[in-house]
Design a protein around this motif. Structure first.
Motif, PDB file in Angstrom:
ATOM      1  N   ALA A  22       0.830  -1.196   0.000  1.00  0.00           N
ATOM      2  CA  ALA A  22       0.000   0.000   0.000  1.00  0.00           C
ATOM      3  C   ALA A  22       0.870   1.255   0.000  1.00  0.00           C
ATOM      4  CB  ALA A  22      -0.884  -0.001   1.225  1.00  0.00           C
ATOM      5  N   ALA A  23       0.466   2.241  -0.777  1.00  0.00           N
ATOM      6  CA  ALA A  23       1.179   3.509  -0.793  1.00  0.00           C
ATOM      7  C   ALA A  23       0.689   4.349   0.381  1.00  0.00           C
ATOM      8  CB  ALA A  23       0.944   4.225  -2.104  1.00  0.00           C
ATOM      9  N   CYS A  24       1.554   4.612   1.326  1.00  0.00           N
ATOM     10  CA  CYS A  24       1.169   5.401   2.503  1.00  0.00           C
ATOM     11  C   CYS A  24       1.726   6.814   2.419  1.00  0.00           C
ATOM     12  CB  CYS A  24       1.663   4.720   3.771  1.00  0.00           C
ATOM     13  SG  CYS A  24       1.103   3.004   3.922  1.00  0.00           S
ATOM     14  N   SER A  25       2.442   7.092   1.353  1.00  0.00           N
ATOM     15  CA  SER A  25       3.059   8.396   1.191  1.00  0.00           C
ATOM     16  C   SER A  25       2.899   8.842  -0.265  1.00  0.00           C
ATOM     17  CB  SER A  25       4.536   8.281   1.570  1.00  0.00           C
ATOM     18  OG  SER A  25       5.230   9.431   1.203  1.00  0.00           O
ATOM     19  N   PHE A  26       2.558  10.105  -0.452  1.00  0.00           N
ATOM     20  CA  PHE A  26       2.306  10.614  -1.802  1.00  0.00           C
ATOM     21  C   PHE A  26       3.104  11.891  -2.035  1.00  0.00           C
ATOM     22  CE2 PHE A  26      -1.303   8.112  -0.599  1.00  0.00           C
ATOM     23  CZ  PHE A  26      -1.720   7.487  -1.754  1.00  0.00           C
ATOM     24  N   ASP A  27       3.696  11.998  -3.191  1.00  0.00           N
ATOM     25  CA  ASP A  27       4.387  13.225  -3.576  1.00  0.00           C
ATOM     26  C   ASP A  27       3.495  13.987  -4.549  1.00  0.00           C
ATOM     27  OD1 ASP A  27       6.601  12.526  -2.081  1.00  0.00           O
ATOM     28  OD2 ASP A  27       7.562  11.486  -3.755  1.00  0.00           O
ATOM     29  N   VAL A  28       3.138  15.190  -4.175  1.00  0.00           N
ATOM     30  CA  VAL A  28       2.255  16.008  -5.009  1.00  0.00           C
ATOM     31  C   VAL A  28       2.994  17.294  -5.358  1.00  0.00           C
ATOM     32  CG1 VAL A  28       0.034  17.216  -5.126  1.00  0.00           C
ATOM     33  CG2 VAL A  28       0.214  15.069  -3.849  1.00  0.00           C
ATOM     34  N   PRO A  39      -4.181  14.044  -9.992  1.00  0.00           N
ATOM     35  CA  PRO A  39      -5.597  14.379 -10.137  1.00  0.00           C
ATOM     36  C   PRO A  39      -6.486  13.671  -9.120  1.00  0.00           C
ATOM     37  CG  PRO A  39      -4.856  13.010 -11.980  1.00  0.00           C
ATOM     38  CD  PRO A  39      -3.659  13.265 -11.129  1.00  0.00           C
ATOM     39  N   ASP A  40      -6.183  12.424  -8.817  1.00  0.00           N
ATOM     40  CA  ASP A  40      -6.973  11.668  -7.842  1.00  0.00           C
ATOM     41  C   ASP A  40      -6.028  10.810  -7.014  1.00  0.00           C
ATOM     42  OD1 ASP A  40      -9.705  12.399  -8.630  1.00  0.00           O
ATOM     43  OD2 ASP A  40      -9.196  11.375 -10.486  1.00  0.00           O
ATOM     44  N   MET A  41      -6.483  10.433  -5.837  1.00  0.00           N
ATOM     45  CA  MET A  41      -5.638   9.617  -4.970  1.00  0.00           C
ATOM     46  C   MET A  41      -6.433   8.467  -4.381  1.00  0.00           C
ATOM     47  SD  MET A  41      -3.597  12.652  -2.992  1.00  0.00           S
ATOM     48  CE  MET A  41      -3.039  11.590  -1.683  1.00  0.00           C
ATOM     49  N   ALA A  42      -5.792   7.324  -4.236  1.00  0.00           N
ATOM     50  CA  ALA A  42      -6.417   6.164  -3.600  1.00  0.00           C
ATOM     51  C   ALA A  42      -5.569   5.775  -2.404  1.00  0.00           C
ATOM     52  CB  ALA A  42      -6.508   5.014  -4.588  1.00  0.00           C
ATOM     53  N   VAL A  43      -6.186   5.747  -1.225  1.00  0.00           N
ATOM     54  CA  VAL A  43      -5.442   5.371  -0.021  1.00  0.00           C
ATOM     55  C   VAL A  43      -6.041   4.098   0.567  1.00  0.00           C
ATOM     56  CG1 VAL A  43      -4.871   7.774   0.466  1.00  0.00           C
ATOM     57  CG2 VAL A  43      -6.838   6.739   1.596  1.00  0.00           C
ATOM     58  N   ARG A 143      -8.544  20.489  -7.201  1.00  0.00           N
ATOM     59  CA  ARG A 143      -9.248  19.512  -6.355  1.00  0.00           C
ATOM     60  C   ARG A 143      -9.209  18.145  -7.014  1.00  0.00           C
ATOM     61  NH1 ARG A 143     -15.441  20.384  -5.620  1.00  0.00           N
ATOM     62  NH2 ARG A 143     -14.970  22.586  -5.369  1.00  0.00           N
ATOM     63  N   GLY A 144      -9.379  17.128  -6.198  1.00  0.00           N
ATOM     64  CA  GLY A 144      -9.395  15.764  -6.722  1.00  0.00           C
ATOM     65  C   GLY A 144     -10.080  14.852  -5.731  1.00  0.00           C
ATOM     66  N   ALA A 145     -10.391  13.670  -6.197  1.00  0.00           N
ATOM     67  CA  ALA A 145     -11.081  12.701  -5.346  1.00  0.00           C
ATOM     68  C   ALA A 145     -10.060  11.877  -4.577  1.00  0.00           C
ATOM     69  CB  ALA A 145     -11.958  11.802  -6.203  1.00  0.00           C
ATOM     70  N   LEU A 146     -10.373  11.594  -3.333  1.00  0.00           N
ATOM     71  CA  LEU A 146      -9.558  10.676  -2.541  1.00  0.00           C
ATOM     72  C   LEU A 146     -10.444   9.511  -2.136  1.00  0.00           C
ATOM     73  CD1 LEU A 146      -6.851  11.355   0.036  1.00  0.00           C
ATOM     74  CD2 LEU A 146      -8.761   9.912   0.737  1.00  0.00           C
TER      75      LEU A 146
END
Ligand code: CO
Length: 150
Positions: A22-28, A39-43, A143-146
């Protein structure tokens, strides 16, 4: 030459292994424009916490082209953006102590970086979340969906 080949095979295996977790860290990344690089993120709830690293690669200062990363339920975005405007830059365009703000980074300008870490305990799988920039006027395009999965 053989050593180099071995090295690249090893790097390939390591990258593949990390992809399956699982990706627990995101670079934006953001810049002198109204767009998040993601644009969108899945956690995943299997991450106890999520870290978002925000990097502003533009040149304009925070009071002109500031950006932050704010997370809330879909339904709260509009109100939070409006109220954040009143809170001002001094409060990172977020009303202090507002429980509807699930996570918020500070506002940064060109050349700056920041990060925010938040617990996934309060996130419900299947609920609709939105991340946005609460700098005045930015939330319409920034904005984007999480989405949250178990
Ligand atoms: Co912005």
């Amino acid at each position: 030459m053989k050593q180099i080949t071995k090295f690249f095979i090893l790097v390939g295996v390591v990258s593949f292994t990390s992809l399956s977790q699982a990706a627990c860290s995101f670079d934006v990344e953001v810049g002198d424009y109204l767009k998040f690089s993601t644009p969108d993120m899945a956690v995943e709830k299997s991450c106890e916490s999520i870290t978002v690293n925000l990097k502003h690669s533009g040149k304009l200062p925070a009071n002109i082209m500031g950006h932050n990363w704010v997370l809330s339920a879909d339904a709260d975005v509009q109100t939070l953006a409006t109220e954040g405007m009143s809170a001002g830059l001094v409060s990172n365009y977020v009303t202090p102590g507002d429980a509807r703000v699930l996570a918020a980074s500070s506002v940064i300008g060109g050349g700056e970086s920041t990060s925010v870490t938040f617990s996934t305990a309060g996130l419900v799988s299947g609920d609709a979340y939105t991340f946005f920039c609460s700098f005045p006027g930015h939330s319409y395009s920034m904005r984007g969906a999480l989405t949250v999965s178990p």
